[in-house]
Design a protein around this motif. Structure first.
Motif, PDB file in Angstrom:
ATOM      1  N   UNK A   1       3.106  35.774 -26.481  1.00  0.00           N
ATOM      2  CA  UNK A   1       4.178  35.547 -25.521  1.00  0.00           C
ATOM      3  C   UNK A   1       5.548  35.727 -26.164  1.00  0.00           C
ATOM      4  N   UNK A   2       5.693  35.281 -27.393  1.00  0.00           N
ATOM      5  CA  UNK A   2       6.975  35.428 -28.074  1.00  0.00           C
ATOM      6  C   UNK A   2       7.221  36.880 -28.489  1.00  0.00           C
ATOM      7  N   UNK A   3       6.155  37.598 -28.819  1.00  0.00           N
ATOM      8  CA  UNK A   3       6.308  39.020 -29.128  1.00  0.00           C
ATOM      9  C   UNK A   3       6.786  39.776 -27.897  1.00  0.00           C
ATOM     10  N   UNK A   4       6.260  39.410 -26.734  1.00  0.00           N
ATOM     11  CA  UNK A   4       6.719  40.010 -25.479  1.00  0.00           C
ATOM     12  C   UNK A   4       8.213  39.758 -25.295  1.00  0.00           C
ATOM     13  N   UNK A   5       8.618  38.515 -25.513  1.00  0.00           N
ATOM     14  CA  UNK A   5      10.020  38.153 -25.314  1.00  0.00           C
ATOM     15  C   UNK A   5      10.936  38.883 -26.292  1.00  0.00           C
ATOM     16  N   UNK A   6      10.476  39.054 -27.530  1.00  0.00           N
ATOM     17  CA  UNK A   6      11.295  39.754 -28.520  1.00  0.00           C
ATOM     18  C   UNK A   6      11.530  41.209 -28.127  1.00  0.00           C
ATOM     19  N   UNK A   7      10.592  41.788 -27.375  1.00  0.00           N
ATOM     20  CA  UNK A   7      10.729  43.182 -26.946  1.00  0.00           C
ATOM     21  C   UNK A   7      11.477  43.319 -25.620  1.00  0.00           C
ATOM     22  N   UNK A   8      11.255  42.366 -24.715  1.00  0.00           N
ATOM     23  CA  UNK A   8      11.701  42.578 -23.328  1.00  0.00           C
ATOM     24  C   UNK A   8      12.858  41.693 -22.894  1.00  0.00           C
ATOM     25  N   UNK A   9      13.133  40.568 -23.562  1.00  0.00           N
ATOM     26  CA  UNK A   9      14.186  39.686 -23.035  1.00  0.00           C
ATOM     27  C   UNK A   9      15.593  40.195 -23.305  1.00  0.00           C
ATOM     28  N   UNK A  10      16.019  40.540 -24.505  1.00  0.00           N
ATOM     29  CA  UNK A  10      15.338  40.395 -25.783  1.00  0.00           C
ATOM     30  C   UNK A  10      15.570  39.016 -26.376  1.00  0.00           C
ATOM     31  N   UNK A  11      14.661  38.631 -27.288  1.00  0.00           N
ATOM     32  CA  UNK A  11      14.769  37.359 -27.983  1.00  0.00           C
ATOM     33  C   UNK A  11      14.762  37.639 -29.475  1.00  0.00           C
ATOM     34  N   UNK A  12      15.694  37.062 -30.190  1.00  0.00           N
ATOM     35  CA  UNK A  12      15.720  37.252 -31.635  1.00  0.00           C
ATOM     36  C   UNK A  12      14.569  36.535 -32.316  1.00  0.00           C
ATOM     37  N   UNK A  13      14.208  36.990 -33.494  1.00  0.00           N
ATOM     38  CA  UNK A  13      13.072  36.400 -34.199  1.00  0.00           C
ATOM     39  C   UNK A  13      13.350  34.967 -34.645  1.00  0.00           C
ATOM     40  N   UNK A  14      14.595  34.653 -34.957  1.00  0.00           N
ATOM     41  CA  UNK A  14      14.923  33.268 -35.314  1.00  0.00           C
ATOM     42  C   UNK A  14      14.755  32.351 -34.107  1.00  0.00           C
ATOM     43  N   UNK A  15      15.174  32.824 -32.942  1.00  0.00           N
ATOM     44  CA  UNK A  15      14.983  32.052 -31.714  1.00  0.00           C
ATOM     45  C   UNK A  15      13.499  31.846 -31.443  1.00  0.00           C
ATOM     46  N   UNK A  16      12.692  32.879 -31.693  1.00  0.00           N
ATOM     47  CA  UNK A  16      11.248  32.747 -31.506  1.00  0.00           C
ATOM     48  C   UNK A  16      10.682  31.666 -32.412  1.00  0.00           C
ATOM     49  N   UNK A  17      11.176  31.596 -33.639  1.00  0.00           N
ATOM     50  CA  UNK A  17      10.696  30.561 -34.564  1.00  0.00           C
ATOM     51  C   UNK A  17      11.139  29.169 -34.116  1.00  0.00           C
ATOM     52  N   UNK A  18      12.303  29.079 -33.510  1.00  0.00           N
ATOM     53  CA  UNK A  18      12.738  27.776 -32.973  1.00  0.00           C
ATOM     54  C   UNK A  18      11.799  27.320 -31.863  1.00  0.00           C
ATOM     55  N   UNK A  19      11.378  28.253 -31.023  1.00  0.00           N
ATOM     56  CA  UNK A  19      10.448  27.903 -29.940  1.00  0.00           C
ATOM     57  C   UNK A  19       9.105  27.468 -30.518  1.00  0.00           C
ATOM     58  N   UNK A  20       8.645  28.146 -31.559  1.00  0.00           N
ATOM     59  CA  UNK A  20       7.397  27.727 -32.210  1.00  0.00           C
ATOM     60  C   UNK A  20       7.520  26.309 -32.731  1.00  0.00           C
ATOM     61  N   UNK A  21       8.626  25.999 -33.379  1.00  0.00           N
ATOM     62  CA  UNK A  21       8.823  24.642 -33.897  1.00  0.00           C
ATOM     63  C   UNK A  21       8.805  23.610 -32.769  1.00  0.00           C
ATOM     64  N   UNK A  22       9.391  23.987 -31.652  1.00  0.00           N
ATOM     65  CA  UNK A  22       9.448  23.076 -30.512  1.00  0.00           C
ATOM     66  C   UNK A  22       8.078  22.872 -29.874  1.00  0.00           C
ATOM     67  N   UNK A  23       7.279  23.937 -29.830  1.00  0.00           N
ATOM     68  CA  UNK A  23       6.037  23.892 -29.048  1.00  0.00           C
ATOM     69  C   UNK A  23       4.786  23.637 -29.877  1.00  0.00           C
ATOM     70  N   UNK A  24       4.872  23.660 -31.185  1.00  0.00           N
ATOM     71  CA  UNK A  24       3.679  23.380 -31.987  1.00  0.00           C
ATOM     72  C   UNK A  24       3.000  22.069 -31.593  1.00  0.00           C
ATOM     73  N   UNK A  25       3.746  20.974 -31.429  1.00  0.00           N
ATOM     74  CA  UNK A  25       3.079  19.732 -31.006  1.00  0.00           C
ATOM     75  C   UNK A  25       2.421  19.856 -29.641  1.00  0.00           C
ATOM     76  N   UNK A  26       3.006  20.671 -28.754  1.00  0.00           N
ATOM     77  CA  UNK A  26       2.430  20.827 -27.418  1.00  0.00           C
ATOM     78  C   UNK A  26       1.101  21.580 -27.468  1.00  0.00           C
ATOM     79  N   UNK A  27       0.940  22.471 -28.444  1.00  0.00           N
ATOM     80  CA  UNK A  27      -0.349  23.142 -28.596  1.00  0.00           C
ATOM     81  C   UNK A  27      -1.443  22.126 -28.901  1.00  0.00           C
TER      82      UNK A  27
END
Length: 237
Positions: free
Chosen positions: A172-198
């Motif tokens: 999902x984050x790879x999609x966003x990096x290509x199509x939103x676009x979303x920077x890779x640092x922003x993608x890592x921030x989302x991972x940090x935020x959502x790891x507990x939710x996984x």
């Protein structure tokens, strides 16, 4: 029916545990040649329609799909399918594979699961890792074959769910990096935020009974349906 309890156990030896972990890493790697990168699961449409416009909205969208989708559908289904593979239960495998096809609300979502499943079957055939032919359901979906590989690699069920959820999040984050676009640092921030939710989603999935299964994602279904006629697009769903 309560959640299944007959699950494969973790290999007893440290070497066996290492091989199981490596097998899971192989299965969730973006290098696995099944074409998962080609699908957005409705996310590209959410960008096009203006439902998701920035990092914060993307995190909310992904968290919602995780809570109302994966924790109610793919993750608890993996529990049941991995147990069915362990029992060589062809009837249960066919039942849950059919159930999954029935839950896909758009042609694109159904096509994604079928095509990825077929690609994984082809790969496993080339690696001589397919199960016995009579156990493979008709039109096996990606979730069904993912569960088979996890069983074959002796991956503990909880780790199977965590690995699947992680691979989904990365895609999902790879999609966003290509199509939103979303920077890779922003993608890592989302991972940090959502790891507990996984981890929470996995806990929830492990506790669900059969009658509690089924995604509740009308927005994603609508977005996926609209994506089928989207004029310009990067992804197949």
């Amino acid at each position: 029916m309560a959640t299944v309890t007959n699950m494969p156990t973790e290999p007893a030896t440290p070497q066996g545990s290492d091989l199981a972990l490596l097998g899971l890493m192989q299965l969730v790697s973006p290098a696995l040649p099944i074409g998962g990168f080609a699908w957005s699961q409705g996310l590209e449409s959410a960008f096009e329609l203006g439902w998701v416009n920035n990092e914060a909205e993307l995190a909310q969208w992904i968290e919602g799909v995780l809570e109302d989708g994966l924790s109610r559908c793919e993750l608890p289904l993996l529990v049941r399918l991995q147990s069915a593979w362990a029992d060589s239960d062809a009837e249960a495998l066919a039942q849950w594979n059919d159930w999954l096809h029935a839950t896909r609300e758009t042609a694109e979502l159904s096509d994604e699961d079928t095509r990825l499943g077929a690609a994984l079957v082809t790969l496993l055939r080339n690696l001589e890792l397919l199960p016995k032919p009579h156990l493979i359901p008709e039109d096996p979906g990606y979730i069904t074959m993912f569960a088979w590989v996890a069983h074959k690699r002796c991956v503990p069920v909880r780790q199977t769910l965590l690995g699947f959820a992680w691979a989904w999040l990365e895609n999902q984050l790879a999609v966003a990096c290509k199509a939103l676009p979303l920077g890779h640092t922003a993608a890592q921030r989302i991972i940090e935020e959502l790891r507990p939710q996984l981890a929470i989603a996995v806990d929830t999935a492990l506790e669900r009974n059969d009658h509690e299964l089924g995604p509740i994602l009308p927005g994603l279904a609508l977005g996926s349906a609209l994506h089928e006629t989207q004029y310009s697009r990067l992804f197949r769903s």
